[in-house]
Design a protein around this motif. Structure first.
Motif, mmCIF file in Angstrom:
data_model
loop_
_atom_site.group_PDB
_atom_site.id
_atom_site.type_symbol
_atom_site.label_atom_id
_atom_site.label_comp_id
_atom_site.label_asym_id
_atom_site.label_seq_id
_atom_site.Cartn_x
_atom_site.Cartn_y
_atom_site.Cartn_z
ATOM 1 N N ALA A 191 8.473 31.669 74.646
ATOM 2 C CA ALA A 191 7.671 31.115 73.545
ATOM 3 C C ALA A 191 8.460 31.211 72.249
ATOM 4 N N TRP A 192 8.043 30.399 71.276
ATOM 5 C CA TRP A 192 8.538 30.520 69.911
ATOM 6 C C TRP A 192 7.383 30.223 68.967
ATOM 7 N N SER A 193 7.468 30.721 67.746
ATOM 8 C CA SER A 193 6.429 30.478 66.751
ATOM 9 C C SER A 193 7.059 30.499 65.373
ATOM 10 N N ALA A 194 6.428 29.806 64.423
ATOM 11 C CA ALA A 194 6.871 29.762 63.033
ATOM 12 C C ALA A 194 5.664 29.917 62.130
ATOM 13 N N THR A 195 5.801 30.780 61.117
ATOM 14 C CA THR A 195 4.728 30.988 60.149
ATOM 15 C C THR A 195 5.317 30.922 58.750
ATOM 16 N N GLY A 196 4.468 30.556 57.765
ATOM 17 C CA GLY A 196 4.936 30.435 56.391
ATOM 18 C C GLY A 196 3.921 30.924 55.392
ATOM 19 N N SER A 197 4.395 31.048 54.151
ATOM 20 C CA SER A 197 3.535 31.547 53.087
ATOM 21 C C SER A 197 2.391 30.595 52.770
ATOM 22 N N SER A 198 2.564 29.332 53.143
ATOM 23 C CA SER A 198 1.491 28.364 52.891
ATOM 24 C C SER A 198 0.368 28.466 53.915
ATOM 25 N N LYS A 217 17.192 20.226 53.781
ATOM 26 C CA LYS A 217 17.222 20.833 52.451
ATOM 27 C C LYS A 217 15.822 21.316 52.110
ATOM 28 N N LEU A 218 15.734 22.452 51.445
ATOM 29 C CA LEU A 218 14.423 23.005 51.108
ATOM 30 C C LEU A 218 14.534 23.867 49.864
ATOM 31 N N PRO A 219 13.437 24.148 49.172
ATOM 32 C CA PRO A 219 13.488 24.980 47.971
ATOM 33 C C PRO A 219 14.043 26.367 48.295
ATOM 34 N N CYS A 220 14.822 26.893 47.368
ATOM 35 C CA CYS A 220 15.468 28.191 47.614
ATOM 36 C C CYS A 220 14.468 29.336 47.693
ATOM 37 N N ASP A 221 13.261 29.170 47.155
ATOM 38 C CA ASP A 221 12.258 30.223 47.218
ATOM 39 C C ASP A 221 11.286 30.038 48.370
ATOM 40 N N SER A 222 11.659 29.242 49.365
ATOM 41 C CA SER A 222 10.792 29.038 50.523
ATOM 42 C C SER A 222 10.628 30.341 51.289
ATOM 43 N N ARG A 223 9.398 30.539 51.784
ATOM 44 C CA ARG A 223 9.086 31.748 52.531
ATOM 45 C C ARG A 223 8.509 31.352 53.886
ATOM 46 N N PHE A 224 9.290 31.630 54.959
ATOM 47 C CA PHE A 224 8.799 31.371 56.309
ATOM 48 C C PHE A 224 9.640 32.176 57.292
ATOM 49 N N SER A 225 9.167 32.293 58.525
ATOM 50 C CA SER A 225 9.864 33.048 59.564
ATOM 51 C C SER A 225 9.690 32.337 60.897
ATOM 52 N N VAL A 226 10.650 32.574 61.773
ATOM 53 C CA VAL A 226 10.640 31.997 63.114
ATOM 54 C C VAL A 226 10.858 33.129 64.111
ATOM 55 N N ALA A 227 9.992 33.214 65.125
ATOM 56 C CA ALA A 227 10.076 34.248 66.152
ATOM 57 C C ALA A 227 10.273 33.603 67.515
ATOM 58 N N VAL A 228 11.032 34.274 68.385
ATOM 59 C CA VAL A 228 11.249 33.813 69.753
ATOM 60 C C VAL A 228 10.905 34.960 70.695
ATOM 61 N N THR A 229 10.504 34.609 71.912
ATOM 62 C CA THR A 229 10.064 35.598 72.889
ATOM 63 C C THR A 229 10.750 35.352 74.217
ATOM 64 N N PHE A 230 11.345 36.403 74.771
ATOM 65 C CA PHE A 230 11.886 36.401 76.124
ATOM 66 C C PHE A 230 11.182 37.509 76.905
ATOM 67 N N GLY A 231 10.273 37.146 77.781
ATOM 68 C CA GLY A 231 9.535 38.158 78.516
ATOM 69 C C GLY A 231 8.764 39.062 77.573
ATOM 70 N N SER A 232 9.025 40.372 77.671
ATOM 71 C CA SER A 232 8.351 41.339 76.808
ATOM 72 C C SER A 232 9.085 41.564 75.490
ATOM 73 N N PHE A 233 10.237 40.901 75.321
ATOM 74 C CA PHE A 233 11.021 41.097 74.092
ATOM 75 C C PHE A 233 10.743 39.963 73.117
ATOM 76 N N SER A 234 10.542 40.335 71.864
ATOM 77 C CA SER A 234 10.307 39.348 70.817
ATOM 78 C C SER A 234 11.037 39.783 69.551
ATOM 79 N N THR A 235 11.619 38.823 68.860
ATOM 80 C CA THR A 235 12.303 39.105 67.603
ATOM 81 C C THR A 235 12.127 37.909 66.683
ATOM 82 N N SER A 236 12.343 38.121 65.398
ATOM 83 C CA SER A 236 12.125 37.053 64.430
ATOM 84 C C SER A 236 13.160 37.116 63.327
#
Length: 545
Positions: free
Chosen positions: A242-249, A301-320
């Motif tokens: 799985a993967w997911s993305a979240t942002g300040s908006s 291209k995006l604003p330099c103050d953009s706030r967001f993160s992307v996480a990926v999951t392999f089995g029981s391991f997840s990192t972002s």
């Protein structure tokens, strides 16, 4: 009936003997030790290692970029005019090269190189300066190339799954048939935000280093890609769960439950998603727009103050990763996203490059039959290995402290020498008196007492025929008992040089302190005996009577 019982009993004994014999003959293969291979990072954020080529006393040494998507090794040849002027390999001066008439094309997402194949003895440079040798390595010697070589980097070492017969892994497994697998770990330092060069981390060759990761390792089977399909950008893939993305908006985009084929390669300084996945993320970031196109992907291209993160999951391991790694400010002040999209809209694979790999501990393991497994684990927040810069700082700091101690000791010593020497010396009398003088004249007419040089009265014991010479019977003539009686005790002798031992008239041994320091007659004097013979005053003009 008895025969059947004996048969069954003998059969059981044979089975037990076979099982016991199997246990006795079972061998345990000792895994290899971990070899530390230092990794460098150049201005273009290319991670490379040093490789020696040829068995000459002075081998040709080159920086090779690390790639895990292929097992092919490539080097710029001395006849290549389109290799960007990087240091090149000259087969004609090697004593161990085996020439071939075969040629090969090597493609990456950045460019392509082509040339002839050779067999060469190579050595991977370790942190201690020695080389891990792997002979008869198949190498493509490029005689032409397009956008393949980075400045200062002369080649590429393939550490991937296929073609397995060309990989250093199979070379080692052929020479170590009892080993179950060839394994290595990757611990990269993060890319530089200013595109500067420096240390790129470490490879842990032949055996991963457990101190660099924590928690459980999640293992994924490496699926061999169809080599005949030109759209495949790697020789293998694993399934991301799985993967997911979240942002300040407030947006939250996620995908799971489908086959998310993914490959991880530090050769690329990007993260690339399929077009639909990438656009679903940037559509939720205000001000994001298409910016530029590379040979294989579109950047945003995006604003330099953009706030967001992307996480990926392999089995029981997840990192972002968050915006600190996902947003890079270029020299012109424009901020672009590390996460890009494939130019080919039919591409459905995911690429996780060096920015993602630097945040975890990556393990590759190849079995004797060529099957591969990839492991991912959380990077340890601390490990017991110091970087060379830290070691140098500790050594220099220690030397500086020692130097200060030595300087302080010298200053204290000279200050002590400058002090008045009279305060440390005993004032010597001008007329030294020998405390034990043989008195040849024992006339009873002399006074039994005499005064010393400071006016005090001193008493001396007489020499009698029944007693030893009191002037020569000292404590040093008698052995002092050892005061330590326990086993292993440290032997020591108590100095009692200020005492004399003598015999009484009754034969008993007594002691007294220094004779010339007494103000009263010692207790051994017998008043019924004739008075002792006094010691005559010693003077320079005195003559013995």
């Amino acid at each position: 009936m008895l025969f059947a019982f004996l048969f069954a009993f003998c059969y059981c004994l044979s089975v037990l003997a076979a099982v016991s014999g199997a246990r006795i003959t079972k061998r345990t293969v000792t895994p290899p030790q971990t070899l530390v291979i230092p990794v460098s990072r150049d201005e273009n954020q290319v991670y490379s290692v040093m490789v020696n080529m040829s068995s000459n006393p002075s081998p040709q040494s080159f920086a090779f970029a690390i790639s895990t998507s292929t097992a092919i090794t490539t080097v710029a040849g001395s006849s290549c005019n389109s290799c960007g002027g990087v240091p090149s390999y000259n087969p004609s001066i090697s004593s161990s090269v085996q020439q071939s008439t075969k040629s090969q094309n090597v493609s990456t997402m950045n460019g392509v190189a082509s040339g002839t194949l050779v067999q060469e003895n190579c050595g991977l440079i370790q942190r201690n300066g020695s080389a891990w040798l792997y002979p008869n390595q198949t190498v493509t010697v490029a005689n032409q190339a397009t956008s393949f070589f980075s400045p200062g980097v002369s080649g590429m070492i393939g550490m991937g799954l296929a073609p397995f017969e060309d990989s250093p892994a199979q070379n080692w497994l052929l020479h170590n048939p009892t080993q179950l697998a060839f394994s290595y770990g990757i611990a990269l330092d993060p890319p530089s935000s200013s595109n500067s060069s420096g240390s790129g981390g470490e490879l842990h060759w032949l055996q991963p280093d457990q101190s660099f990761h924590e928690g459980e390792v999640t293992w994924k089977s490496m699926l061999a890609a169809n080599a005949t399909n030109p759209s495949n950008m790697s020789s293998w893939y694993v399934e991301m769960d799985a993967w997911s993305a979240t942002g300040s908006s407030g947006f939250n985009v996620t995908q799971s439950g489908t086959q998310l084929l993914t490959f991880l390669d530090p050769l690329y300084a990007d993260i690339v998603f399929p077009q639909g996945a990438a656009r679903s993320i940037y559509a939720n970031i205000p001000g994001a727009s298409k910016h530029s196109t590379s040979a294989f992907a579109h950047a945003w291209k995006l604003p330099c103050d953009s706030r967001f993160s992307v996480a990926v999951t392999f089995g029981s391991f997840s990192t972002s990763l968050d915006q600190s790694a996902l947003v890079v400010k270029q020299a012109d002040g424009v901020c672009v996203g590390i996460l890009q999209e494939w130019i080919d809209q039919t591409s459905t694979e995911y690429l996780l490059g060096s920015p993602f790999i630097a945040g975890l501990y990556l393990i590759f393991s190849y079995a004797q039959n060529g099957q591969g497994t990839m492991g991912v684990a959380a990077r340890s927040s601390k490990n017991n290995r110091l970087s060379p810069a830290v070691i140098a700082g500790v050594v220099l700091g220690t030397l500086a402290v020692l130097a200060l101690i030595v300087i302080a000791a010298v200053l204290v010593y000279f200050a002590w020498l400058r002090r008045s020497p009279t305060s440390h010396k005993r004032k010597v009398s001008k007329s030294e008196i020998t405390p034990f003088t043989d008195i040849s004249d024992s006339s009873p007419s002399r006074d039994s007492r005499q005064r010393d040089h400071i006016g005090r009265r001193t008493w001396l014991a007489p020499n009698t025929p029944d007693s030893p010479d009191w002037a020569t019977t000292l404590l040093s003539d008698r052995s002092s008992p050892n005061s330590n009686t326990f086993p292993g005790g440290t032997t020591y002798s108590e100095s009692r040089s200020s005492q004399q031992y003598y015999n009484n008239a009754d034969g008993n041994v007594n002691s007294t302190t220094s004779l010339i320091q007494l103000d009263t007659p010692p207790p051994y004097v017998n008043t019924t005996t004739p008075p002792p013979v006094p010691l005559l005053p010693l003077r320079k003009t005195r003559r013995l009577l």
